[in-house]
Design an enzyme around this catalytic site. Structure first.
Site, mmCIF file in Angstrom:
data_model
loop_
_atom_site.group_PDB
_atom_site.id
_atom_site.type_symbol
_atom_site.label_atom_id
_atom_site.label_comp_id
_atom_site.label_asym_id
_atom_site.label_seq_id
_atom_site.Cartn_x
_atom_site.Cartn_y
_atom_site.Cartn_z
ATOM 1 N N GLY A 1 -26.458 -14.098 83.952
ATOM 2 C CA GLY A 1 -25.641 -14.962 83.094
ATOM 3 C C GLY A 1 -24.454 -14.231 82.494
ATOM 4 O O GLY A 1 -24.076 -13.167 82.957
ATOM 5 N N GLY B 1 -16.313 -12.358 88.720
ATOM 6 C CA GLY B 1 -17.084 -11.621 89.730
ATOM 7 C C GLY B 1 -18.245 -12.471 90.225
ATOM 8 O O GLY B 1 -18.446 -12.656 91.431
ATOM 9 N N HIS B 2 -19.021 -13.017 89.263
ATOM 10 C CA HIS B 2 -20.142 -13.895 89.638
ATOM 11 C C HIS B 2 -19.628 -15.131 90.381
ATOM 12 O O HIS B 2 -20.188 -15.549 91.384
ATOM 13 C CB HIS B 2 -20.874 -14.405 88.389
ATOM 14 C CG HIS B 2 -21.523 -13.341 87.556
ATOM 15 N ND1 HIS B 2 -21.112 -13.050 86.282
ATOM 16 C CD2 HIS B 2 -22.571 -12.528 87.804
ATOM 17 C CE1 HIS B 2 -21.867 -12.103 85.772
ATOM 18 N NE2 HIS B 2 -22.762 -11.755 86.671
ATOM 19 N N GLU C 1 -20.908 -5.581 95.373
ATOM 20 C CA GLU C 1 -20.817 -4.133 95.621
ATOM 21 C C GLU C 1 -20.590 -3.367 94.326
ATOM 22 O O GLU C 1 -20.693 -2.146 94.304
ATOM 23 C CB GLU C 1 -19.659 -3.842 96.594
ATOM 24 C CG GLU C 1 -19.989 -4.245 98.002
ATOM 25 C CD GLU C 1 -18.904 -3.878 99.005
ATOM 26 O OE1 GLU C 1 -17.846 -3.346 98.592
ATOM 27 O OE2 GLU C 1 -19.108 -4.144 100.194
ATOM 28 N N LYS C 2 -20.253 -4.075 93.271
ATOM 29 C CA LYS C 2 -20.107 -3.418 91.964
ATOM 30 C C LYS C 2 -21.392 -2.647 91.625
ATOM 31 O O LYS C 2 -21.363 -1.570 91.059
ATOM 32 C CB LYS C 2 -19.820 -4.493 90.920
ATOM 33 C CG LYS C 2 -20.282 -4.179 89.529
ATOM 34 C CD LYS C 2 -19.124 -3.944 88.620
ATOM 35 C CE LYS C 2 -19.475 -3.485 87.238
ATOM 36 N NZ LYS C 2 -20.765 -3.825 86.725
HETATM 37 P P1 AMP Z 1 -25.514 -9.432 86.911
HETATM 38 O O1 AMP Z 1 -25.424 -10.748 86.230
HETATM 39 O O2 AMP Z 1 -24.714 -8.353 86.260
HETATM 40 O O3 AMP Z 1 -26.936 -9.038 87.209
HETATM 41 O O4 AMP Z 1 -24.820 -9.613 88.328
HETATM 42 C C1 AMP Z 1 -25.233 -10.606 89.220
HETATM 43 C C2 AMP Z 1 -24.587 -10.356 90.552
HETATM 44 O O5 AMP Z 1 -23.169 -10.387 90.411
HETATM 45 C C3 AMP Z 1 -24.943 -8.964 91.133
HETATM 46 O O6 AMP Z 1 -25.125 -9.082 92.521
HETATM 47 C C4 AMP Z 1 -23.719 -8.159 90.794
HETATM 48 O O7 AMP Z 1 -23.511 -7.069 91.679
HETATM 49 C C5 AMP Z 1 -22.618 -9.197 90.949
HETATM 50 N N1 AMP Z 1 -21.436 -8.792 90.199
HETATM 51 C C6 AMP Z 1 -21.360 -8.452 88.900
HETATM 52 N N2 AMP Z 1 -20.105 -8.079 88.573
HETATM 53 C C7 AMP Z 1 -19.370 -8.189 89.716
HETATM 54 C C8 AMP Z 1 -18.004 -7.949 90.037
HETATM 55 N N3 AMP Z 1 -17.137 -7.522 89.141
HETATM 56 N N4 AMP Z 1 -17.612 -8.175 91.306
HETATM 57 C C9 AMP Z 1 -18.476 -8.607 92.245
HETATM 58 N N5 AMP Z 1 -19.780 -8.857 92.005
HETATM 59 C C10 AMP Z 1 -20.227 -8.649 90.751
#
Ligand code: AMP
Length: 283
Positions: free
Chosen positions: A31, A36-37, A150-151
């Site tokens: 969330g 990015g998400h 890939e972050k």
């Molecule tokens: P998180 O909510 O941080 O667990 O992220 C959920 C998904 O979004 C994971 O696969 C992350 O790698 C991806 N994600 C988070 N930030 C970025 C970003 N800046 N660019 C691309 N993917 C992202």
């Protein structure tokens, strides 16, 4: 789009969707959604008939209790952002802790040393927690494709490993890191930075980007020291680690000649907030 919090009800919905030959794309998130998400979700939308986005701040992957406590939780705002991308066929899965962990998960995953460096070394138990939640979610959603950024490069490698060794019939799609206009990698944790911290945090991506010019031109250890010094001379930033690994095996690299494609990963503390980023270096 539907918002579902119960496992039994999402399983019933998805089983019906599968019977009707829908392909299911899955994007797991914690969330506090940003571009990015949303880029991952848009790609899932283009490639599948039905998209499931999970929004769940998974307690077992947080080794630091205060990081867990301060992690942003803004479900209503997330829902309104998703209204622009998802349609009535798609699902937001937002379960409660009692749903995901009716009892403690005691499973320990063998991650073949992929969890022994970088995030794994600095956040004990983190990747075991990631493996617990991702396998639970995969078992519930049983998607055709699942999308990861890939972050979180090491996480992506670990998920590919899990899918391979546990024989999940899921295609893992990796998506490029999405950045702010000035280069800072987008992260839910960026919202926790003060204006001043935010301004200075840009040095992380700037330094990684500049470092490309020195690949193979200076000894590898000097290269690492240069990056760390660049960042640490800024009073707002403190490097936790900066590691160079082979992008396929994630084995640490000590000499330029050891890999054709290196992934350089960094974790930096900006006050109490910990940010990660990475860059590919072609040797
Ligand atoms: P998180 O909510 O941080 O667990 O992220 C959920 C998904 O979004 C994971 O696969 C992350 O790698 C991806 N994600 C988070 N930030 C970025 C970003 N800046 N660019 C691309 N993917 C992202």
């Amino acid at each position: 789009m539907q918002i579902i919090s119960k496992i039994e009800s999402i399983k019933a919905q998805l089983s019906l969707a599968r019977k009707n030959n829908n392909t299911i794309g899955f994007v797991p998130t914690m969330g506090a959604l940003h571009k990015g998400h949303l880029t991952l979700i848009e790609q899932a939308k283009r490639e599948n008939n039905k998209v499931v986005v999970s929004i769940y701040v998974n307690p077992t992957q947080f080794n630091d209790k205060s990081d867990f406590a301060r992690y942003p939780r803004i479900l209503d705002k997330d829902k309104s952002l998703l209204e622009y991308i998802l349609d009535e066929n798609d699902i937001i899965f937002a379960p409660k802790d009692t749903e995901m962990y009716p009892e403690p998960d005691t499973r320990i995953f063998d991650l073949h040393e992929l969890d022994k460096t970088m995030e794994g070394a600095h956040r004990p138990g983190h990747f075991n927690g990631v493996a617990q939640i991702v396998t639970k979610l995969f078992d519930i959603v049983m998607p055709d494709k699942a999308y990861f950024g890939e972050k979180d490069f090491q996480q992506l490698a670990i998920i590919k490993h899990l899918v391979k060794t546990l024989h999940y019939p899921i295609e893992i799609i990796s998506c490029k890191t999405i950045r702010e206009d000035d280069g800072l990698a987008m992260s839910s944790r960026n919202a926790l930075l003060t204006d001043e911290q935010r301004k200075n945090a840009v040095l992380i991506s700037q330094t990684l980007s500049k470092s490309k010019d020195f690949v193979k031109k200076i000894p590898l250890q000097e290269f690492k020291d240069w990056v760390i010094n660049q960042i640490n001379t800024n009073p707002f930033l403190e490097t936790e680690y900066f590691e160079l690994s082979d992008s396929q095996t994630l084995h640490t690299i000590y000499q330029w000649e050891s890999s054709k494609e290196i992934i350089a990963c960094i974790a930096v503390k900006v006050g109490k907030i910990r940010l990660i980023d990475n860059i590919k270096l072609f040797v």
